[in-house]
Design an enzyme around this catalytic site. Sequence first.
Site, short mmCIF file in Angstrom:
data_model
loop_
_atom_site.label_atom_id
_atom_site.label_comp_id
_atom_site.label_asym_id
_atom_site.label_seq_id
_atom_site.Cartn_x
_atom_site.Cartn_y
_atom_site.Cartn_z
N LYS A 102 -15.53 7.19 80.67
CA LYS A 102 -14.70 8.76 80.77
C LYS A 102 -15.77 9.65 80.72
O LYS A 102 -15.44 10.43 81.48
CB LYS A 102 -14.22 8.95 78.92
CG LYS A 102 -12.91 7.57 78.71
CD LYS A 102 -11.74 8.54 79.76
CE LYS A 102 -10.37 7.62 79.20
NZ LYS A 102 -9.19 8.12 80.61
N ARG A 155 3.69 -3.36 85.40
CA ARG A 155 4.15 -3.86 83.88
C ARG A 155 5.57 -4.00 84.41
O ARG A 155 6.47 -2.84 84.82
CB ARG A 155 3.99 -4.00 82.58
CG ARG A 155 2.92 -4.18 82.24
CD ARG A 155 2.66 -3.66 80.33
NE ARG A 155 1.84 -2.48 79.90
CZ ARG A 155 2.30 -2.06 78.92
NH1 ARG A 155 3.42 -2.76 78.21
NH2 ARG A 155 1.94 -0.67 78.09
N TYR A 212 -15.35 2.34 77.64
CA TYR A 212 -14.98 3.28 77.70
C TYR A 212 -15.13 4.64 77.15
O TYR A 212 -15.04 5.28 78.53
CB TYR A 212 -13.56 2.70 76.09
CG TYR A 212 -11.96 4.15 76.91
CD1 TYR A 212 -11.34 4.86 77.16
CD2 TYR A 212 -12.66 4.79 75.45
CE1 TYR A 212 -10.61 4.97 76.88
CE2 TYR A 212 -11.37 5.40 74.46
CZ TYR A 212 -10.58 5.65 75.70
OH TYR A 212 -9.75 6.45 75.09
N ILE A 255 -3.37 0.97 89.83
CA ILE A 255 -4.91 1.46 90.36
C ILE A 255 -5.75 1.20 91.05
O ILE A 255 -6.67 1.54 91.69
CB ILE A 255 -5.22 2.65 89.44
CG1 ILE A 255 -5.57 1.54 87.99
CG2 ILE A 255 -4.13 3.35 88.87
CD1 ILE A 255 -6.67 2.61 87.93
N ILE A 312 -3.58 9.84 69.55
CA ILE A 312 -3.30 10.03 69.40
C ILE A 312 -2.11 9.27 68.54
O ILE A 312 -1.72 7.50 68.61
CB ILE A 312 -2.31 10.49 70.33
CG1 ILE A 312 -3.45 10.78 71.78
CG2 ILE A 312 -0.86 10.28 70.93
CD1 ILE A 312 -3.13 12.25 71.13
N LEU A 337 1.45 6.97 75.92
CA LEU A 337 1.75 8.16 76.41
C LEU A 337 1.97 8.41 77.45
O LEU A 337 3.38 9.27 77.44
CB LEU A 337 0.44 9.49 76.33
CG LEU A 337 -0.80 9.08 75.51
CD1 LEU A 337 -2.15 10.07 76.11
CD2 LEU A 337 -0.61 9.15 74.04
N ASP A 342 3.21 1.57 87.57
CA ASP A 342 2.51 1.04 86.06
C ASP A 342 2.42 -0.64 86.49
O ASP A 342 3.04 -0.40 87.73
CB ASP A 342 3.04 0.87 84.32
CG ASP A 342 1.71 0.67 83.17
OD1 ASP A 342 1.47 -0.16 83.60
OD2 ASP A 342 1.90 1.23 82.69
N LEU A 347 3.73 4.04 80.94
CA LEU A 347 4.20 2.82 80.50
C LEU A 347 3.73 2.21 78.94
O LEU A 347 4.03 1.27 78.18
CB LEU A 347 4.40 1.03 80.67
CG LEU A 347 5.99 0.99 82.37
CD1 LEU A 347 6.33 -0.54 82.34
CD2 LEU A 347 7.15 1.28 81.46
N GLY A 348 2.43 2.99 79.18
CA GLY A 348 1.51 3.02 77.71
C GLY A 348 1.82 4.04 76.87
O GLY A 348 3.32 4.28 76.50
#
Length: 349
Positions: free
Chosen positions: A173, A64, A169, A81, A199, A41, A62, A38-39
């Site tokens: 990654k 949400r 972040y 997750i 993006i 992308l 998700d 639901l983000g």
Amino acid sequence: MLNRSRQILSEPLRLQCCRYLASDQKPTPPRTLITGSLGQLGLTLAKEMRSRYGRERVVCTDIRKPPKIVLQSGPYRYANILNKSGLEEILVEHRIDQVVHFSALLSAIGEQNVTLALQVNIEGFHNIIDLCKIHELKLFCPSTIGAFGPETPKNPTPDLTLQRPKTIYGVSKVYMELLGEYYHHRYGLDFRSARFPGIISATTPGGGTTDYAVQIFYDAIESGHHECFLEPNTRLPMMYISDCIQSVVQMMECPAEELTQRTYNIAAFSFTPAEIVAEVQKYVPLTVEYKVDKTRQKIASTWPEVLEDKNARKDWGWDPQYTLEKMVPYMLQKVKSQLHSEQVIKDLF
Ligand SMILES: NC(=O)C1=CN([C@@H]2O[C@H](COP(=O)(O)OP(=O)(O)OC[C@H]3O[C@@H](n4cnc5c(N)ncnc54)[C@H](O)[C@@H]3O)[C@@H](O)[C@H]2O)C=CC1
Ligand SMILES: CC(=O)[C@H](N)C(=O)O
């Protein structure tokens, strides 16, 4: 949609895709699970994958509550997750073949809650990667320009280079990239990652440093005035959502033997706030005030200006279609429809 998608694939990839598309040929399309769907992308990717592989074969998840239209468009499951057994249940019940792992806390929001960013970005990834190993699933997890730091060559930034990011972040990654490559090397896990630029889409982003480049379109349509949180000359790599989604599909469909590495830079175009303002002003009146946010400016100043993506182009036919000039009128149109009729969410399904 299918025809458009297929047109821009390279010849070997197109042949590979046709294997999913022709009903009388094998193998059957993969069953895909998307986390964090639901983000910004996730739903766009779900739409593209459902058109290629079939509606029931793509499971969105998700934490949400989804809009009704999401529930009507195909399978949706609650999946945190951090709950490994809950995730495993969904993977098994839906007989998933591949996972696109999107759940994450992005750069700006991660700095506001480092503990949660560690949990979601690192513990969450541990759960996903372990389950993919146990159940022999292909795994795609995007990386980012945020995986680089101030010591990295900025223009161009190669695939293999110094990575000393200064955000939680970015640190998470880099860890994700390394752990994914390790699991590939040690256990044969089919791990794949592309380092995305910022993006740009009509779906609003969730707390990043590049978010201004989406907000500017909403401001241009709604008020004609944008307050920009980055300095006018901050150059960053960016990409339109259609190209981003194509990169995931292409990379996931690429035969394993054609990949010479497991983490690839991908690039489309780079611009500064001043340059995008000038481009938007060609279509609509827009004034801009630079109210620089120190935290986000500090992050942006450590990121690349231009990514080098020659390996992605050579190995799996990466070939983005959108330039800044081509994207701006599309975005203005999409945002206008979004504001006037909630068309964008409808467009997704
Ligand atoms: N949007 C961008 O500009 C870029 C995105 N990426 C990467 O692409 C991926 C997707 O990005 P976006 O869609 O923009 O992110 P987003 O921030 O819009 O969405 C992330 C989603 O993760 C979900 N989430 C948070 N905690 C969770 C948990 N405990 N369990 C399950 N889900 C949880 C959120 O509810 C949200 O829907 C991320 O991994 C991000 O790092 C990489 C570079 C650029
Ligand atoms: C480039 C990204 O990873 C994201 N958009 C962010 O700004 O944090």
